[in-house]
Design an enzyme around this catalytic site. Structure first.
Site, PDB file in Angstrom:
ATOM      1  N   GLY A   1     -15.710  -5.861 -63.008  1.00  0.00           N
ATOM      2  CA  GLY A   1     -16.869  -6.742 -62.941  1.00  0.00           C
ATOM      3  C   GLY A   1     -16.475  -8.191 -63.183  1.00  0.00           C
ATOM      4  O   GLY A   1     -15.314  -8.574 -63.007  1.00  0.00           O
TER       5      GLY A   1
ATOM      6  N   GLU B   1     -16.218  -5.479 -55.830  1.00  0.00           N
ATOM      7  CA  GLU B   1     -17.241  -6.297 -55.189  1.00  0.00           C
ATOM      8  C   GLU B   1     -16.757  -7.713 -54.972  1.00  0.00           C
ATOM      9  O   GLU B   1     -16.959  -8.300 -53.929  1.00  0.00           O
ATOM     10  CB  GLU B   1     -18.476  -6.356 -56.088  1.00  0.00           C
ATOM     11  CG  GLU B   1     -19.492  -5.316 -55.784  1.00  0.00           C
ATOM     12  CD  GLU B   1     -20.674  -5.429 -56.704  1.00  0.00           C
ATOM     13  OE1 GLU B   1     -21.371  -4.424 -56.847  1.00  0.00           O
ATOM     14  OE2 GLU B   1     -20.910  -6.493 -57.298  1.00  0.00           O
TER      15      GLU B   1
ATOM     16  N   GLY C   1     -23.885  -3.940 -58.271  1.00  0.00           N
ATOM     17  CA  GLY C   1     -23.233  -2.732 -57.789  1.00  0.00           C
ATOM     18  C   GLY C   1     -22.740  -1.837 -58.904  1.00  0.00           C
ATOM     19  O   GLY C   1     -22.014  -0.872 -58.650  1.00  0.00           O
TER      20      GLY C   1
END
Lengths: 521, 521
Positions: B276, B301, B395
């Site tokens: 993240g 991501e 996500g």
């Protein structure tokens, strides 16, 4: 050796391993072992060996306790009896039975639930047995029901697959129960291994009737320690009768499907259906049988009796599941028309049937019944009052998260001990959350249907309360919502209004006063 | 027309559509429209057209409000300015900015969050705009940033893809912003359509560097109403410095990885990593850069600056993401060595990067930071105090649910206004739940790591409190747990002990007294 067993075991090298269940129990079951069973939600599970092991404890006073892993619940004569005799120290990932539930909820059995597709892989990867003292990352023994063994050493499995491929690969010792009272179910299974990352490759299933594996389960024959004959039937699931509320719920869902087709958001024959168990699920499938929908398909965990109705009504083209979860009458019906049904059904491992990859690719329409949902569409599927385990999460999350449409159906209220509508199934905040607001598209009760797609939390709450709550609770819930909205918006913290002090007040009131109806907030 | 734009637009038929941002704003933006933007977590989003539309409102007093859909958050100069000017009535599925958060939490903007992979598909399926009065199921206008348009009419996209393929297909009108200040990023993208069920087929990605689509995004040229030039840079993300606690957390994770490799549960080069954003994520990637691990891969991501460090340290073989979420210095570094990095990175649509199918197949190791986790491993990723939206779920669920290993890392405590450790990140019951106990394998704080695999809820609670809670809260949490355990086991309802009356008492105390430290339970 019986002629029937002889005729079912074409692999002659295994005949030397034939013994009685009692012999198997005494010879191979030791205290503290990790044990895997075939089967799924009472079908295809081993019977005579678990019963013989229970007899050792009950009749001979043996001290035996096991860690038990099976795909889902199995027949009460096996796991629930084991629980009653104190033979289970640990159980994953789902169970059914009064005694096993009692053991879990009084702290005698360490149970955990997890999405069934994750269970299968995590067991394979050694996650559940990694800390076992003598055999970390493995299983000590697997007991697998089959309906035949082929000449080349493949198993024709029984009526439910569950985690059979995984436990055959993972166990040091394998015991095969050949059930000679069932037909040889050759051709109905699609067994495929699920390799460990980074070796996974796509599962090339793009239609419900695609097959990517073998109709047989293969295993390392050197691990087989015993072959036993069983003639015990699957302990078929009782059929849940359809009541008026369930019919109303089914009606709302049929209307919803009609409109989705009209708006072009669903094809005329819908998309593959997943349906849970119980009377609402039966009403929905019954509703489809009486509807104008045709060429339906089912991609689900279990096939219940109503799926046979759907076949017989000419509405259903094909069904895929992990097990035949039929009533005794349903099994009779299935076996009577075996050739017909067998060509329209496939039974798969739960690792494949519940796998997000395939559920999502197919665009399954998922329908399940929760314990309760809250006004923001979080759902509790497992723990009454937030603490008491019923059966487990099962595959509800596998389907709801990955579905094209995620539908939860529930009566708007249930009876408590003292109040016919003492429990509202719509609450401000679920006492336990198995599925989040990010996963549910539609909630439906006999009162109506709430289509939540695209709604913000505050819109969702009002829609659910108005459309789905029982009239006895509608005002009470809206009062809470308005109060929470006012407080949280004023504080600049009102995306999803709650008042944490009061959020579970309806649950506490039920505990203390036997009803969720409050005197005041 | 500028020479730079001319050189970037090889599709000559589109040159007649070139106009200024102001012209586009006045000609095509009407009140109440549904609007889609390219880009993802500030990279690759349109800039000059949204700014020109904001100018119309701010400088000319135009009354304009839109429903805004973009892959995730975009630069503050666009969405947050729109929010400040009251131009957003609705926003899905993620955002960043003081004004937009304020609008959401005071009820002025209807926002909803959903797993990013579900957002992309549900938008395509018309779920988010199905009730729009004039254009149901579609978008009115899409604004897409590109770095070039090829002769055959393909877009070379920018630094973030998000939902670009979806909005190109869904919108009635398309506006293309060609950013001539960026290099032409030809070859870095892998753009593939995600057909609607029942037409979906497997996405044949089995390795991080597999490509299954085109490096260009194609679209229906008749829908293009304008091409504009932009020279504004991406509003790069500030880099979060690594503190002592983050380093400790990273250390625990490195030890955990070491042991997993030793036990044979992870390959020596681990599995593809998802990380993240924020200082802990940076510390973990920093930890890997200084570790003995080699030939790492990233499937994530966003690529942050630390991923460039990992490349430069020779530790990282390949990275896949939805956007380059770099700092201004990071962008400079990336562009300086574009040839090197471009051959080691791929930028994909979020529909693919976050898709459960691929995350699960690859066996991603997912690492994310929550707002708080509870003692049973439910996690809150989005709502402070259970009600106040920060950014959104993003996500996190796509990765945590489908990962080989799901790790959440958090400091054990944060400061409140009056107490340096006034907020415990380990609580009895999370005030909001985005991820359930069924999805998390590991929780780690600077205090230590809790490996929850295979533990029952009661085992989990004790493990988390002992290993992860801040010393200021350890006893308080254990007192609660023991009290709840005693009560619930005695009632035969103790699978997952809670006392609903007290479960959020620490949160209520924080609200009322500025700290989660209680006088008594």
């Amino acid at each position: 050796m019986s002629a029937s067993l002889l005729s079912r075991c074409a692999r002659k090298s295994l005949l030397s391993k034939v013994m009685t269940p009692t012999e198997v129990a005494h010879k191979f079951f030791k205290n503290g072992m990790t044990v895997g069973w075939s089967g799924f939600t009472p079908a295809g599970y081993p019977k005579v060996v678990p019963i013989a092991v229970a007899d050792m404890v009950e009749k001979e006073g043996a001290k035996l306790q096991f860690e038990l892993f099976a795909g889902a619940s199995v027949g009460a004569e096996t796991e629930d009896r084991w629980a009653k005799l104190g033979m289970i120290s640990r159980r994953w990932p789902y169970q059914t039975g009064k005694n096993i539930a009692k053991g879990i909820n009084t702290g005698k059995i360490e149970m955990g639930d997890i999405h069934l597709s994750a269970f299968a892989q995590n067991l394979s990867w050694g996650f559940f047995t990694k800390d076992h003292a003598t055999n970390p990352g493995k299983l000590d023994i697997a007991v697998v029901e089959a309906t035949a063994i082929t000449e080349d050493g493949g198993l024709v499995l029984g009526t439910g697959v569950g985690i059979t491929p995984e436990i055959l690969a993972l166990a040091d010792k394998i015991v095969i129960e050949v059930n000679t009272s069932l037909p040889v179910l050759r051709g109905i299974h699609d067994i495929v291994a699920d390799p460990r990352p980074p070796h996974r490759r796509p599962f090339l299933i793009s239609r419900v009737d695609d097959r990517i594996g073998s109709d047989l389960a293969y295993f390392d024959e050197t691990k087989v320690v015993a072959v036993v004959e069983s003639t015990l039937p699957d302990n078929g699931r009782g059929f849940s009768a359809v009541d008026e509320n369930s019919k109303k719920i089914a009606g709302h869902i049929m209307d919803f499907f009609d409109n989705e087709v009209k708006q072009g958001r669903l094809p005329a024959n819908l998309l593959p259906l997943q349906s849970g168990v119980g009377n609402i699920a039966n009403a929905v499938i019954g509703g489809l049988a009486g509807s104008h929908f045709e060429h339906l398909q089912v991609w689900s965990e279990v096939l219940q009796d109503t799926v046979l109705d759907l076949f017989d009504a000419g509405k259903l083209d094909y069904a895929s599941a992990v097990s035949l979860s039929l009533s005794p009458a349903g099994f009779e019906r299935f076996y009577k028309n075996l050739d017909f049904y067998k060509n329209r059904c496939v039974i798969r491992p739960e690792a494949i049937a519940n796998f997000s990859e395939i559920v999502r690719r197919l665009g399954v329409v998922a329908m399940n019944t929760p314990v309760e949902v809250d006004m923001y569409a979080h759902a509790n599927s497992s723990l009454v009052g937030g603490t008491k385990m019923i059966n487990g999460l099962g595959g509800s999350g596998d389907f709801l998260r990955n579905a094209y449409l995620s539908i939860m159906h529930t009566p708007s209220a249930r009876k408590s001990k003292t109040d016919p509508t003492g429990i509202s199934c719509i609450v401000p905040m679920a006492a336990h959350i198995d599925h989040t607001e990010h996963d549910l598209d539609v909630i439906v009760t006999e009162q109506g249907l709430a289509d939540l797609r695209g709604l913000s939390p505050r819109q969702r709450a009002q829609c659910i309360i108005k459309n789905c709550a029982h009239p006895d609770y509608r005002d009470q819930l809206m009062d809470y919502y308005k109060m929470a909205e006012k407080k949280c918006l004023a504080e600049g913290a009102g995306h999803e209004p709650q008042i944490l002090k009061l959020a579970h007040k309806m649950h506490v009131n039920l505990e203390e006063k036997g009803t969720m109806k409050l005197d005041s907030w």
